[in-house]
Design a protein around this motif. Structure first.
Motif, PDB file in Angstrom:
ATOM      1  N   ASP A   9     -16.081  -2.471  16.614  1.00 14.34           N
ATOM      2  CA  ASP A   9     -15.664  -1.601  17.702  1.00 14.34           C
ATOM      3  C   ASP A   9     -14.146  -1.656  17.854  1.00 14.34           C
ATOM      4  O   ASP A   9     -13.626  -1.787  18.946  1.00 14.34           O
ATOM      5  N   ASN A 170     -11.427   3.640  22.753  1.00  8.04           N
ATOM      6  CA  ASN A 170     -12.252   4.546  21.960  1.00  8.04           C
ATOM      7  C   ASN A 170     -12.743   5.714  22.818  1.00  8.04           C
ATOM      8  O   ASN A 170     -12.711   5.662  24.042  1.00  8.04           O
ATOM      9  N   PHE A 248     -18.947   9.835  15.026  1.00  2.05           N
ATOM     10  CA  PHE A 248     -18.242   8.763  14.327  1.00  2.05           C
ATOM     11  C   PHE A 248     -18.631   8.738  12.850  1.00  2.05           C
ATOM     12  O   PHE A 248     -17.785   8.835  11.965  1.00  2.05           O
ATOM     13  N   HIS A 305     -15.811   7.735  18.882  1.00  3.37           N
ATOM     14  CA  HIS A 305     -17.057   6.986  18.749  1.00  3.37           C
ATOM     15  C   HIS A 305     -18.272   7.756  19.262  1.00  3.37           C
ATOM     16  O   HIS A 305     -19.398   7.254  19.232  1.00  3.37           O
TER      17      HIS A 305
END
Length: 510
Positions: A9, A170, A248, A305
Motif C-alpha cells: 500500500d 492513495n 489499480f 487504488h
C-alpha cells in the motif's frame, strides 16, 4: 508473487513495459467531462466517501473526511464490530477499535497474514494486547477485504485500506450502508473466515446476492466463491451509453474484450489506470488503448487504488460496481474480496463526479485516444480526418440544426447545440446521447421533443425545461477549430451528425 495478486500500500518504482506504445499528438484536445465536478460527495444513503487528496505528495496524520466518518461510526458502536482488514496502520482507527472493546463492544478482526499481520505487526499486536481476537488467513493468497460490520446494522466497504497511505495519499472510495440485511450478508462472510477459519477457495457460495436497498437493487458478491467478475462482465455487456472506470490492477482478458465490444457498439468507454498497475506485463491498458478506448494513467504521488466502474450514468438504468477486488485472476479466483453492484442513480452520480475530478486532474499527455490524440502502436497517422464520421443509421426526423461553438464572452456560458424535431409526432429522447469527436457525452434525461419544436443543449449548468437542457460542465466542449456532433438514440443508432471546420461563432447544420 505477481503484482496482480500481491502489492504494498505504498508507491514503489516500477519499470514500464519496454513495449510501451507511441503517443502521437494530432491536435491539442483534452477529453472533457460527462458529469459535473464533485470532489467529496455529500453523505447520503448509502454515504459515499472519496479521498480528497489530489495534491498530496506524502502521507499525513491529519484526519480526513472519510476517516472521520468511520471514526464517528466506530465510536457510536454499542454491541459489535467485525472488521475484515487487509492492512491496518492508521493509529486513529486502531485506537477506536480498542476503545470500543474497552467499553464492552465485541470486536473481532480478520486480516491477511503477510501484508496485514506481519507488516502491520505493531498495530495488530496492540489489538491483541487489548484483548481483541485477530485471525489471519495463513496462506499465500490475500485476505484483501476492507469491510467493517458495526452493530449488525452498518457496513463500511470499498477500496480503502485503513492505513496512512490508504486514507491520505492513495486515491480510494468507501461506502457506508445502514441496513441490517446488508450487514447480515457481510456477517455471514466474516464468520466464515473468523469462526470457521475458511479462506479463499475453501469458502462456499453461502450468501444472498440480490436485495433491495432504499428502493434500489443491490447485488453483493464475495470472491472467490461467487463469480464476481462474471457479474461485472454481464453489466458491461448490458451497457448502452457510457462506461467509466478507475482501477489499480486490471489483467482479465474477458473483461477487456467486453469493454472493447461495448465501445465497438457505440458505448463511450473511458478509463483511469494506476501507473504502477499498468506496469504489470499482463495489464490490459495497452490493448484497450490500441482498440480505441480513451484512457489516462495517473500522475499522482499516491496510488490510484480504486476498483470501481460506472455504467450509464444519467440514464434510467445506472450501475455502480465497486469493492475491494482488482480485475485479475487472483482477485476473482483466490483472494478474499467483496464486490457490490448497485443500481442506484444517487450513488452513481456521486461516483461519476468523483471520477471526473480524477480524470480532469491527469494531463492528456498521460493518456490515449483523447479526442485529437490517436494511439496507434504500429502505424502512425497524422491526419485526424482519417477518423470516420459516423453514418446515420436511423431516420433523421430529429436533427442537429445549430452548434454555437465560439460565442462572445465565456465559451462555457454561451456554448449550445440546437436539436430540432422535423417530424409530425413527438420523439421520446430519453437516454439519447449527444457527443463530440472526443466522445464527451451528454445523456438525455426523461425528455420528449414535440413535433416542429427545438431544444438547446447548453454546456453550462442550469435548470432543465422543454426548451433548454443543461450539460452541467465546467469547461468548454465544442472545439473552436472544428468538431463533429453526433446524436444517437437509446439503442445507440446514429440519428444525425454535424461536422464544422471552425473559424466562426456558430455552424448551421444541413
Amino acid at each position: 508473487m505477481p503484482l496482480a495478486s500481491k502489492y504494498r500500500d505504498v508507491r514503489v518504482a516500477a519499470t514500464m513495459k519496454a513495449s510501451r506504445s507511441i503517443f502521437l499528438t494530432v491536435a491539442v484536445a483534452i477529453l472533457v467531462c460527462l458529469w459535473s465536478l464533485v470532489a467529496v460527495a455529500t453523505p447520503g444513503d448509502p454515504a459515499p466517501y472519496f479521498t480528497d487528496n489530489l495534491t498530496a505528495t506524502s502521507a499525513s496524520t491529519t484526519v480526513t473526511n472519510m476517516e472521520q466518518a468511520l471514526l464517528d461510526r466506530l465510536s457510536a458502536a454499542t454491541t459489535s464490530i467485525d472488521a475484515a482488514l487487509y492492512e491496518l496502520d492508521r493509529v486513529s482507527i486502531r485506537d477506536a477499535l480498542i476503545a470500543a472493546h474497552n467499553r464492552g463492544v465485541l470486536v473481532r478482526v480478520v486480516t491477511d497474514d503477510d501484508d496485514g499481520y506481519v507488516d502491520n505487526a505493531v498495530h495488530f499486536q496492540a489489538l491483541e494486547s487489548a484483548g481483541i481476537t485477530v485471525v489471519h488467513d495463513n496462506r499465500s493468497s490475500l485476505m484483501h477485504n476492507k469491510f467493517i460490520v458495526i452493530d449488525g446494522q452498518y457496513v463500511w466497504t470499498g477500496s480503502t485500506n485503513l492505513t496512512d497511505n490508504g486514507l491520505t495519499l492513495n486515491h480510494n472510495n468507501s461506502l457506508l450502508f445502514d441496513a441490517s440485511n446488508v450487514a447480515t450478508i457481510f456477517t455471514i462472510e466474516f464468520e466464515e473466515m473468523f469462526e470457521s477459519g475458511l479462506f479463499g477457495t475453501a469458502k462456499t457460495d453461502n450468501t444472498v446476492h440480490t436485495l433491495t436497498y432504499d428502493g434500489s437493487d443491490l447485488e453483493i458478491y464475495f470472491s472467490p466463491s461467487d463469480g464476481a467478475l462474471t457479474e461485472l462482465i454481464a453489466e458491461v455487456n448490458n451497457a448502452q451509453y457510457t462506461i467509466a472506470f478507475s482501477i489499480f490492477s486490471f489483467t482479465d482478458d474477458a473483461l477487456r474484450d467486453a469493454l472493447i465490444a461495448a465501445r465497438n457498439r457505440g458505448v463511450v468507454v473511458r478509463g483511469l489506470w494506476d501507473t504502477l498497475g499498468a506496469g504489470n506485463q499482463y495489464s490490459e491498458d495497452e490493448t484497450l488503448c490500441s482498440a480505441g478506448v480513451a484512457l489516462k494513467r495517473d500522475t499522482f504521488s499516491g496510488i490510484l487504488h480504486n476498483k470501481y466502474m460506472i455504467i450509464d450514468a444519467g440514464s434510467t438504468s445506472p450501475v455502480l460496481v465497486t469493492g475491494s477486488m482488482n480485475w485479475s485472476n487472483s482477485g476473482e479466483n483466490s483472494n478474499d474480496e467483496n464486490t457490490l453492484i448497485f443500481h442506484d442513480a444517487d450513488a452513481v452520480a456521486a461516483y461519476a463526479g468523483a471520477w471526473e475530478t480524477l480524470w480532469d486532474a491527469i494531463p492528456s499527455s498521460a493518456g490515449c485516444n483523447l479526442g485529437g490524440t490517436i494511439y496507434l502502436p504500429i502505424v502512425l497517422l497524422s491526419d485526424p480526418s482519417s477518423t470516420p464520421t459516423p453514418t446515420p443509421t436511423a431516420p433523421a426526423n430529429v436533427q442537429i440544426t445549430i452548434i454555437v461553438y465560439d460565442p462572445s464572452g465565456d465559451d462555457v456560458a454561451g456554448e449550445y447545440v440546437t436539436i430540432t424535431n422535423q417530424g409530425a409526432t413527438a420523439e421520446n429522447m430519453t437516454g439519447w446521447v449527444l457527443s463530440d469527436v472526443a466522445s464527451t457525452a451528454y445523456v438525455f434525461p426523461s425528455f420528449s421533443l414535440a413535433p416542429s419544436a427545438s431544444v438547446r443543449v447548453w454546456t453550462k449548468s442550469g435548470t432543465d425545461s422543454v426548451t433548454d437542457l443543461y450539460w452541467g460542465r465546467g469547461s468548454a466542449i465544442w472545439n473552436n477549430t472544428g468538431d463533429t456532433a453526433t446524436l444517437r438514440n437509446s439503442s445507440s443508432q446514429v440519428i444525425d451528425t454535424c461536422t464544422y471546420s471552425g473559424g466562426g461563432v456558430s455552424a448551421n447544420c444541413p
